[in-house]
Design a protein around this motif. Structure first.
Motif: not given
Length: 131
Positions: A17-26, A28-34, A68-72, A74-79
């Motif tokens: 789960t931690d790895r999945h959430v981390g991958a989703r953060i990554r 989304r971050r890349i999608m936003l160009g950050l 992190i959800a606010q910065v990216l 998205v809703a927290v559920g996205f992760f």
């Protein structure tokens, strides 16, 4: 070793789960160009900490995940989306996936509707050539 660790309930290692959430953060971050550094600055952590979050090495508290959800944007559920579909393999973006995310991000920044339409038609034509 505690009884919980022996039973596999709690460990200090990252969970799927931690790895999945981390991958989703990554993703989304890349999608936003950050960059990782930009995201780290925005949530008030070091680059190393942001990197560990994305790799699933360090767990993310509920409050930090909300930030992190606010910065990216998205809703927290996205992760957690797609978590049940994972087959216990670590998610890692391929070069092709990274390119697709970058393409989508750049496409969304095109303000001219005619240019977006032209680019979309070009992609369709190129795809049809390969079929």
């Amino acid at each position: 070793m505690s009884n919980e660790a022996k039973e596999g309930k709690v460990t200090n290692r990252a969970t799927d789960t931690d790895r999945h959430v981390g991958a989703r953060i990554r993703e989304r971050r890349i999608m936003l160009g950050l960059s990782q550094q930009q995201m780290a600055d925005m949530i008030g952590v070091t680059y190393q900490q942001a990197h560990k979050y994305e790799r699933g090495i360090n767990r993310i508290s509920a409050g930090r995940l909300y930030e992190i959800a606010q910065v990216l944007k998205v809703a927290v559920g996205f992760f957690f989306e797609g978590l049940d579909e994972d087959d216990d393999t670590e998610i890692d973006l391929t070069d092709r996936q990274r390119m697709c995310l970058e393409l989508a991000r750049n496409f969304s920044h095109i303000d001219n509707d005619r240019h977006q339409d032209a680019l979309s038609q070009l992609a369709r034509a190129l795809a049809a050539e390969n079929n």
